[in-house]
Design a protein around this motif. Structure first.
Motif, mmCIF file in Angstrom:
data_model
loop_
_atom_site.group_PDB
_atom_site.id
_atom_site.type_symbol
_atom_site.label_atom_id
_atom_site.label_comp_id
_atom_site.label_asym_id
_atom_site.label_seq_id
_atom_site.Cartn_x
_atom_site.Cartn_y
_atom_site.Cartn_z
ATOM 1 N N ILE A 68 26.794 -8.252 -29.796
ATOM 2 C CA ILE A 68 27.376 -8.474 -28.468
ATOM 3 C C ILE A 68 27.138 -7.266 -27.561
ATOM 4 O O ILE A 68 26.771 -7.419 -26.404
ATOM 5 C CB ILE A 68 28.889 -8.782 -28.572
ATOM 6 N N VAL A 69 27.332 -6.054 -28.091
ATOM 7 C CA VAL A 69 27.180 -4.858 -27.255
ATOM 8 C C VAL A 69 25.714 -4.459 -27.093
ATOM 9 O O VAL A 69 25.382 -3.677 -26.203
ATOM 10 C CB VAL A 69 28.019 -3.658 -27.758
ATOM 11 N N ASN A 70 24.867 -4.989 -27.933
ATOM 12 C CA ASN A 70 23.419 -4.806 -27.811
ATOM 13 C C ASN A 70 22.999 -3.341 -27.671
ATOM 14 O O ASN A 70 22.182 -2.993 -26.827
ATOM 15 C CB ASN A 70 22.903 -5.638 -26.635
ATOM 16 N N GLY A 71 23.624 -2.460 -28.469
ATOM 17 C CA GLY A 71 23.246 -1.058 -28.466
ATOM 18 C C GLY A 71 23.756 -0.234 -27.298
ATOM 19 O O GLY A 71 23.494 0.958 -27.208
ATOM 20 N N ARG A 72 24.508 -0.857 -26.393
ATOM 21 C CA ARG A 72 24.994 -0.159 -25.209
ATOM 22 C C ARG A 72 26.054 0.892 -25.540
ATOM 23 O O ARG A 72 26.114 1.946 -24.909
ATOM 24 C CB ARG A 72 25.563 -1.171 -24.214
#
Length: 100
Positions: A68-72
């Motif tokens: 969900i956060v995709n590495g952010r």
């Protein structure tokens, strides 16, 4: 201001840890926004925080949250010993180290 999201099964047990983390932050003059939510509620909140910390009881959901956060932002599992002891200082220190 750093924003920290703690996630557990229902958001209840983690609320006590949030209080201890906030108390420690206040004692060292640090402004942080710390919130505890259930995993289902957390999904709508991850775009507004600097780190997501999962309670040990939901550690199996780490891959889902990371997707969900995709590495952010960092996604960490709260140390089981610190969680059990409600060690707000240790958990806050871990969070701050991960987001700096």
């Amino acid at each position: 201001m750093k924003k920290i999201l703690l996630v557990c099964a229902a958001g209840m047990s983690t609320s006590m840890l949030v209080k201890r983390m906030q108390d420690h932050a206040t004692s060292i003059g640090l402004e942080v926004d710390i919130e505890a939510l259930s995993i289902s509620d957390a999904k709508d909140k991850v775009d507004t925080v600097d780190i997501v910390m999962l309670g040990p009881q939901v550690r199996y959901q780490k891959p889902e949250v990371e997707e969900i956060v995709n590495g952010r932002i960092p996604v960490l599992i709260i140390d089981m010993k610190d969680y059990g002891a409600m060690n707000g200082k240790a958990v806050l220190d871990t969070a701050l180290s991960a987001i700096q």
